[in-house]
Design an enzyme around this catalytic site. Sequence first.
Site, PDB file in Angstrom:
ATOM      1  CG  PHE A 213      -1.954   1.032   1.268  1.00 44.79           C
ATOM      2  CD1 PHE A 213      -1.722   2.251   1.879  1.00 44.79           C
ATOM      3  CD2 PHE A 213      -3.184   0.811   0.686  1.00 44.79           C
ATOM      4  CE1 PHE A 213      -2.700   3.229   1.906  1.00 44.79           C
ATOM      5  CE2 PHE A 213      -4.173   1.784   0.708  1.00 44.79           C
ATOM      6  CZ  PHE A 213      -3.936   2.997   1.314  1.00 44.79           C
ATOM      7  N   GLY A 214       1.968   1.195   0.695  1.00 44.01           N
ATOM      8  CA  GLY A 214       2.853   2.338   0.827  1.00 44.01           C
ATOM      9  C   GLY A 214       3.597   2.275   2.144  1.00 44.01           C
TER      10      GLY A 214
ATOM     11  CG  ASP B 148      -1.438 -10.641   2.478  1.00 42.00           C
ATOM     12  OD1 ASP B 148      -0.742 -11.641   2.190  1.00 42.00           O
ATOM     13  OD2 ASP B 148      -1.039  -9.479   2.348  1.00 42.00           O
TER      14      ASP B 148
END
Length: 939
Positions: free
Chosen positions: A614-615, A729
């Site tokens: 995502f970052g 995940d």
Amino acid sequence: MDGQRRRAMAARWLWPLLLGIAGLGGVLQVHGQVDNLGFINLDCGLPESAAGYVDGVTKLRFTSDAGFIDAGTNYNMSSEYITPTMGRSWHNVRSFGGGAGTRSCYTLQSLVAGLKYLIRAKFWYGNYDGLDRAPVFDLHVGVNYWTTVNISNANTPVIYEIIAVVPGESVQVCLVNTGSGTPFISALDLRPLKNGLYPMANATQGLVLHTRANFGRDDGVILRYPNDPHDRFWIPMSKRAEWTEVSTAKKVQNIDDDSFDAPSAVMQTAITPVNSSSPVVFSWDAEPSANNPDPGYICILHFSELQPLPVNAVRQFYVTLNGQLWLGKGFTPQYLYTNAVFSSFPNNGHHQYNVSLNATANSTLPPILNALEIFSVLPTTGITTATQDVSAIAAIRGKYQVKKNWMGDPCVPKNFAWKGLGCSYAVSSPPSVTGLNLSSSGLSGNLSSSFAGLKGLQYLDLSRNNLTGSIPDTFLQLSSLTLLDLTDNLLSGSIPPGLVKRTQDGSLTLRYGNNPNLCSSGNYCQPPQKKRGSMVAVYVVVPIVAVLVILLLSVLLFCMRRRRQGRTSGNIKQLDEVSIMGHNSLRLDNRRFTYSELEAITNGFERVIGKGGFGKVYHGSLEDGTQVAVKLRSESSDQGEQEFLAEAQTLAKIHHKNLVSLIGYCKDMKYMALVYEYMSEGALDEHLRGKDNTMRTLTWRQRLRISLESAQGLEYLHKGCNPPLVHRDVKTSNILLNANLEAKIADFGLLKAFKSKSDTHVSTARVVGTLGYLDPEYHGTFQLTNKSDVFSFGVVLLELVTGQRHILSDPEPTSIVQWVRQRLARGNIEDVVDARMRGDHDVNSVWKIADTALKCTAQRPGERPTMTDVVAVLHECLELEAAHDNVNAGFYTPGSGGSLNDYGQYNSGMSTDLSHRSTAYEQGHLGSVSILSTGPAVR
């Protein structure tokens, strides 16, 4: 006495007993796979046209093996070896010619997936081929090596036996030509066992029989069915010079949840030493092989008191193995009840194993022993070809009657992959079929829809056959297909437009020449043109359609303009009421931050504390001093607005102490961020791998607590949410720890919801997750279940046990699941335990976690536990760890059904297995235990 001499003596001693082990019987017109007992009894080499028959001793029905295998030739044993007392099943054999590397497989069907079975293969060479040269060859069960069949001479029958869990509804027994003679077989048996029996046999290891002895009998009678309902062979054993025989006519009962179900007829006899002050001793030699250089052994001792003892009499004794005390205190058998003392885990690393039963100081009577079983442990960790591919290729084989020696697993082992098949062998998923060459194979009929079941197929060559009919649209489902060769067939009709399009964009090479009635495009494929008068309708319709198109475009432009105006209004309601993943109109009641506020609380995004797809994640501090983590979406992120919304809305809706809490969010123009509670100790993977040299190694108790808390978070998603949620995940980098090392699940961007609690799965357009944690079934079928999370969590548990990464370089990339399975098959848990814990752990809880992890990572979802089951196991292991300091170095004892008892915990003794090589079991293979060095070797 060396092993060869012992086996020769055993052969001479037991030969008369074995001649009649499958006695003559009346003829019965019965053909079938499984009888009403669940037994399969195959007389190998009996002609298909011959009637089945009933064995005169056991009254079991035998049938021809012709319906169970597509290869081989029937032969009769040479007449000079046949005697009037010889059992009928020995008279003939099935022989499998062909060169080295040929694999010929029996398929035993109509089984119960996940059940334990006893499989027994029998061999008597009898110079059936006139060569007077006994062969050597290998046996496999499924994709796993079982044993090497080594027959000492033409007149020695040999029997191999294994107890194994069958993962599917069939099992294959394969004979492999190793270049040392032609494989053959005389008979093949299969017996179902209750899953509570032989707890050491599980999905990762089978038990190969080394010895099964019935002490206190010298009448030469081998006890089996019907005395033993499981039809085990119990070889009589007695040495009157050293042992006194003890017996009773009374029935000996099995205790509740007995783990071995020893038959009363076996337990009614026993031996004690002639000299009451002497111990009972026996030994056996390790038998390493190229496939198993350091075999592990499991020993099971069966006891029952057969005499009512006087009031002051005591029979109590110690059991030692190679001089080490096996039980923590003296053992006293129960009167007319079976007891078993056994090792739960295999013992290896010794050339010889010596067991001694010594009376305790308080005992007034000598030790007693009724029966004995010894097994070696066989790893059954071979991963089979993907289930969907197996089903598809089996259907193709059946439809076209492919004659290519297609037997056994299609892709595994690699050196036995089916002729004409190409397979891929990925690290974290089962092998799959990627290529299929059936050119010039005599195929006829239409194109089977089963080809579409081979989802990973990249090339398919069906050229030069007699295939008819049209090309089915199902071929469009083969998205990976790059070459399709249909040359020289009798196909007709049109090539599906989708395939034509793929040839035009270059993603598919399609060859279809010399199919006179097949066309791809052009006038040939068009229906006959209608008369000219029909064109009038065209002249009328076209202008009308044009006007309608113009009106439709005007409406679309108007709608798009209104939509664009709505977007510029800056109304956050559009974010709040997005319908996503089954949650409609969810409102985000958490605090909404502006981008400038995020800059302030992170001090200009100064400190990076994490990074993901995502970052980056930044440390921040709110006005009241509360520390937070700010997850800011990067412009280059692979994850888009949908993943952001998914995580935001999920965290706003669900609340659990083991899930990271959402504090707020930011949706400010192009900036998107989530603000959640700060977990000061970072991600679990950093602690397991050591992010820096100053980080302490987690203790085993800390690891257990972390695993329990993580499991509770997942259990909440699966059971506590309506509809249920799948994380998708789960991995160590998504388990975060706070200052107290309390664990919480994080990162919900890939979360998926079921439509209702009754749903069994969710279908997804693509597979997402992390390589090495991905459920192989999901990877192959695109069908997601909560068992997909269970698989990933199993990988996490293995990382906690080993401290290793989910994919290791060993030296090639290897899944941690495969790595652990291979090492645990040797029977020593310390081979995989993280050495940095310095042995400060309860070995029983570590074994339990490792076993649970391997169950979680079973290939088939149905064989995996639920997260509720996992939570229960983790609670038990924490209790074991808490008692670690007060427990003796453990043992796993009799009739406990797997639970702990007065003798402590799981024992690290010998290894259990069934089936091995030849000697005196059915005059050839019940073990190689030499009782002191006198008397025959039991095999």
